[in-house]
Design an enzyme around this catalytic site. Structure first.
Site, PDB file in Angstrom:
ATOM      1  N   HIS A 147       0.876  -1.174   0.000  1.00 50.52           N
ATOM      2  CA  HIS A 147       0.000   0.000   0.000  1.00 50.52           C
ATOM      3  C   HIS A 147       0.913   1.223   0.000  1.00 50.52           C
ATOM      4  O   HIS A 147       1.999   1.177   0.561  1.00 50.52           O
ATOM      5  CB  HIS A 147      -0.838  -0.058   1.285  1.00 50.52           C
ATOM      6  CG  HIS A 147      -1.929   0.950   1.390  1.00 50.52           C
ATOM      7  ND1 HIS A 147      -1.692   2.254   1.739  1.00 50.52           N
ATOM      8  CD2 HIS A 147      -3.270   0.845   1.222  1.00 50.52           C
ATOM      9  CE1 HIS A 147      -2.843   2.913   1.777  1.00 50.52           C
ATOM     10  NE2 HIS A 147      -3.820   2.083   1.469  1.00 50.52           N
ATOM     11  N   ASP A 199       3.017  -4.605   7.974  1.00 52.94           N
ATOM     12  CA  ASP A 199       1.811  -3.802   7.811  1.00 52.94           C
ATOM     13  C   ASP A 199       0.628  -4.749   7.981  1.00 52.94           C
ATOM     14  O   ASP A 199       0.338  -5.562   7.106  1.00 52.94           O
ATOM     15  CB  ASP A 199       1.831  -3.161   6.416  1.00 52.94           C
ATOM     16  CG  ASP A 199       0.518  -2.452   6.085  1.00 52.94           C
ATOM     17  OD1 ASP A 199      -0.461  -2.599   6.840  1.00 52.94           O
ATOM     18  OD2 ASP A 199       0.484  -1.756   5.054  1.00 52.94           O
ATOM     19  N   GLN A 239      -4.564  -5.167   6.810  1.00 57.90           N
ATOM     20  CA  GLN A 239      -5.562  -6.095   6.257  1.00 57.90           C
ATOM     21  C   GLN A 239      -5.623  -7.416   7.011  1.00 57.90           C
ATOM     22  O   GLN A 239      -6.465  -8.256   6.717  1.00 57.90           O
ATOM     23  CB  GLN A 239      -5.243  -6.377   4.783  1.00 57.90           C
ATOM     24  CG  GLN A 239      -5.465  -5.191   3.876  1.00 57.90           C
ATOM     25  CD  GLN A 239      -6.919  -4.755   3.839  1.00 57.90           C
ATOM     26  OE1 GLN A 239      -7.829  -5.548   4.057  1.00 57.90           O
ATOM     27  NE2 GLN A 239      -7.139  -3.485   3.587  1.00 57.90           N
ATOM     28  N   LYS A 262     -10.465  -1.101  10.334  1.00 62.33           N
ATOM     29  CA  LYS A 262     -10.599  -2.276   9.467  1.00 62.33           C
ATOM     30  C   LYS A 262     -10.936  -3.517  10.302  1.00 62.33           C
ATOM     31  O   LYS A 262     -10.952  -4.642   9.814  1.00 62.33           O
ATOM     32  CB  LYS A 262      -9.298  -2.506   8.702  1.00 62.33           C
ATOM     33  CG  LYS A 262      -9.002  -1.355   7.731  1.00 62.33           C
ATOM     34  CD  LYS A 262      -7.877  -1.672   6.810  1.00 62.33           C
ATOM     35  CE  LYS A 262      -7.337  -0.452   6.110  1.00 62.33           C
ATOM     36  NZ  LYS A 262      -8.064  -0.091   4.879  1.00 62.33           N
ATOM     37  N   CYS A 282      -4.704   2.291  -3.740  1.00 68.09           N
ATOM     38  CA  CYS A 282      -3.452   2.832  -3.154  1.00 68.09           C
ATOM     39  C   CYS A 282      -2.280   1.888  -3.371  1.00 68.09           C
ATOM     40  O   CYS A 282      -1.379   1.783  -2.529  1.00 68.09           O
ATOM     41  CB  CYS A 282      -3.604   3.131  -1.667  1.00 68.09           C
ATOM     42  SG  CYS A 282      -4.770   4.432  -1.323  1.00 68.09           S
TER      43      CYS A 282
HETATM   44  C1  LIG Z   1      -2.364  -2.916   3.432  1.00 72.89           C
HETATM   45  C2  LIG Z   1      -2.718  -1.565   3.947  1.00 72.89           C
HETATM   46  N1  LIG Z   1      -1.787  -0.813   4.530  1.00 72.89           N
HETATM   47  C3  LIG Z   1      -2.066   0.400   5.026  1.00 72.89           C
HETATM   48  C4  LIG Z   1      -3.310   0.948   4.941  1.00 72.89           C
HETATM   49  C5  LIG Z   1      -3.541   2.313   5.489  1.00 72.89           C
HETATM   50  O1  LIG Z   1      -4.408   2.278   6.574  1.00 72.89           O
HETATM   51  P1  LIG Z   1      -4.958   3.621   7.205  1.00 72.89           P
HETATM   52  O2  LIG Z   1      -5.489   4.426   6.081  1.00 72.89           O
HETATM   53  O3  LIG Z   1      -6.008   3.170   8.157  1.00 72.89           O
HETATM   54  O4  LIG Z   1      -3.815   4.297   7.886  1.00 72.89           O
HETATM   55  C6  LIG Z   1      -4.323   0.212   4.332  1.00 72.89           C
HETATM   56  C7  LIG Z   1      -5.683   0.791   4.191  1.00 72.89           C
HETATM   57  O5  LIG Z   1      -6.290   0.776   3.145  1.00 72.89           O
HETATM   58  C8  LIG Z   1      -4.024  -1.072   3.826  1.00 72.89           C
HETATM   59  O6  LIG Z   1      -4.964  -1.804   3.242  1.00 72.89           O
END
Ligand SMILES: Cc1ncc(COP(=O)(O)O)c(C=O)c1O
Lengths: 151, 412
Positions: free
Chosen positions: B128, B205, B208, B231, B370
């Site tokens: 992401h 990270d 998900q 999430k 993203c």
């Molecule tokens: C794999 C992954 N990393 C990071 C994020 C970023 O999360 P947040 O926007 O809650 O900080 C997301 C959210 O879409 C994600 O799916």
């Protein structure tokens, strides 16, 4: 491309025609969207040379390329987009505004959009994009107008 | 098909999510955008209003009753989270505003102190943007190199390439536990183990992952684990950064302000202990407290094994359904997946499909998710993504497949 010898209908006539066309869908959202997509499909292709960042409309989620030219005292637009719905939207604007006088474009009240409930159909984010398209078309008209005045 | 614990109770679970009981565009809402954010159970919603109605107060340093109560509730969430991810100490749980903030905290606070010129940071092609950009920024600042583990056609990391990348200069390996665009569950234990052999620090990270698989940070062995409450059936604006005690203590703070200090003079400031060292300013008290309820909710529905098996049942059904439609191509067919289904359709743009599905009440996400480098890897601009959660049903999946079929047929 536009048919040269045909006088463009007035902004109002075209808008009323569109309102009429859309009225048959009532609140059938899916059919309305499909119809917009079909309008997009019918939009004449845009010359590849215009599909560059220079012609892209900022503020749209999708990519929309728009160009304009002056013929006599009338402004003509050509456009394309990478999504069918957006292409349909710009094609509606082109139908109303292309071939009109610069002043009429600058002062155009595009009431048909509200009448057919466009913002409800396409949502807030796309509505912003639509507003950006209108703004860009008016800017083109404004530029042609000042060019004409200077000549 | 095997009956899961969740399936038998799915009606009961749905009752706890008021948002699901509505129509959009005159159609019954089918919410398949769970990878973007999950819906919230009543207990979470009630915890928010309950806090503001009955014990809103700034936490820590307060002597009065409300401050006591708010502090206890806030710290109780920390304890719950510590247990939820099996941290060694509760102090290893830092509250942030989300996954993004957690990764930025590490990239800045750890990176600024420990990264040097010509050091290497390894990420992957399926990250992401929030696990790419913070590393690019600190690498640029430090003159360090960013290396990228490639993804194969199925959507799995090419582990042999990763192994080749590891070396003397590897300082950090930061990869996603589960891909938000593909659904791939990465072999993170192995990735972490190999990184540790090379002497590198690791960050996972978990944005998900936490709602789908059991998280045991000790078993994973990672130094950092970042995730978002929203999430995971919790509120927006709250995230967790887990960090091993030793490394957190070795780091300098990220942001300065109240809460994070021990003593301030104009000559010198000494910092508070972890976790407070990393929690400058008044935190998002209400949402942290409500997040505790989300964890309780998850613990209460019978564990993530059942959750995942329910999701996989939906995934399998949806995958089979999609494959039977002419012109549909699934992006991401890893062996190990959560209920995330990304696809493209020949001759139709994902935005258009998304809007047409929305007209039938089906909420999916469209675009690059993203993950632009990943989309580029597959030579596409974006996908339509359906992502499932515990409250989704096989009937919803059937309706979605049928709708998609009709939409494509109409357009052709
Ligand atoms: C794999 C992954 N990393 C990071 C994020 C970023 O999360 P947040 O926007 O809650 O900080 C997301 C959210 O879409 C994600 O799916």
């Amino acid at each position: 491309m536009e048919i040269k010898d045909k006088r463009p209908a007035s902004l109002e006539d075209i808008q009323n025609e569109i309102i009429d066309e859309f009225s048959i869908f009532g609140d059938d959202r899916e059919s309305t969207i499909f119809y917009i997509m079909e309008l997009g499909q019918k939009l004449p292709p845009l010359d590849e040379q215009y599909k560059t960042d220079q012609y892209i409309i900022k503020g749209c989620q999708s990519k929309v390329w728009l160009t304009a030219r002056l013929e006599g005292d009338r402004v003509y637009f050509d456009a394309d987009s990478n999504t069918e719905i957006t292409k349909g939207l710009i094609s509606l604007l082109i139908r109303v505004l292309s071939g009109q006088k610069a002043d009429d474009i600058i002062n155009a009240d595009l009431y048909f959009l509200e009448k057919i409930g466009m913002s409800n159909i396409i949502g807030a984010q796309r509505s912003n994009g639509l507003a950006a398209m209108i703004k860009q078309m008016k800017l083109y008209a404004l530029a042609f107008k000042s060019k004409m005045n200077n000549e | 098909m095997e009956q899961t614990g969740i399936k038998t109770d799915i009606g009961k679970i749905r009752e706890q999510f008021p948002v699901l009981r509505q129509e959009v565009n005159g159609k019954k809402l089918i919410y398949f955008d769970n990878a973007a954010t999950t819906q919230k159970p009543l207990s979470v919603i009630n915890a928010l209003t309950d806090y503001y109605r009955h014990y809103n107060a700034n936490i820590h340093r307060g002597v009065h009753a409300l401050a006591e109560r708010a502090t206890a509730a806030y710290e109780n969430t920390r304890k719950l989270i510590g247990e939820f991810i099996n941290a060694t100490d509760t102090e290893e749980v830092i509250f942030t505003s989300g996954t993004t903030a957690g990764i930025n905290l590490v990239a800045s606070a750890w990176g600024r102190k420990f990264l040097q010129k010509d050091d290497e940071v390894i990420i992957s092609e399926m990250e992401h943007h929030s696990n790419i950009v913070p590393w690019q920024m600190i690498c640029e600042e430090k003159g360090a190199r960013l290396m990228v583990i490639p993804v194969d056609n199925k959507g799995e990391l090419v582990m042999s390439e990763y192994e080749k990348m590891l070396g003397d200069r590897t300082r950090m390996v930061a990869v996603t536990h589960i891909s938000n665009a593909l659904g791939t569950i990465n072999p993170v234990e192995e990735i972490v183990a190999k990184a540790r052999e090379a002497g590198a620090v690791t960050l996972l990270d978990g944005a998900q992952a936490t709602a789908h698989v059991d998280i045991d940070v000790q078993a994973l062995g990672c130094d950092f684990y970042a995730f978002s409450a929203h999430k995971l059936f919790g509120p927006t604006g709250v995230g967790i950064l887990y960090g091993k005690r030793a490394i957190l203590e070795a780091m300098n703070p990220w942001q300065g302000g109240g809460e994070m200090i021990e003593e301030v003079t104009f000559e010198k400031t000494t910092y508070n202990e972890i976790p407070y060292k990393f929690e400058a300013g008044t935190p998002n008290i209400a949402d942290v407290i409500a997040f505790g309820e989300a964890v309780r909710f998850l613990n209460g529905i019978g564990g993530k094994k059942e959750l995942l098996s329910h999701e996989r049942e939906l995934l399998q059904k949806a995958t089979e359904g999609l494959k039977a439609i002419d012109g549909v191509k699934i992006i991401g067919e890893a062996h190990e997946k959560i209920g995330v289904l990304s696809f493209v359709v020949d001759g139709m743009h994902h935005f258009d499909i998304g809007m047409l599905l929305d007209a039938r009440g089906i909420a999916v996400r469209t675009g690059h998710h993203c993950t632009q480098p990943l989309m580029r890897r597959y030579g596409i601009e974006g996908t339509v993504r359906a992502s499932f959660s515990i409250y989704n049903t096989t009937e919803e999946v059937e309706f979605f497949i049928e709708s998609l079929k009709q939409i494509i047929a109409k357009w052709r």
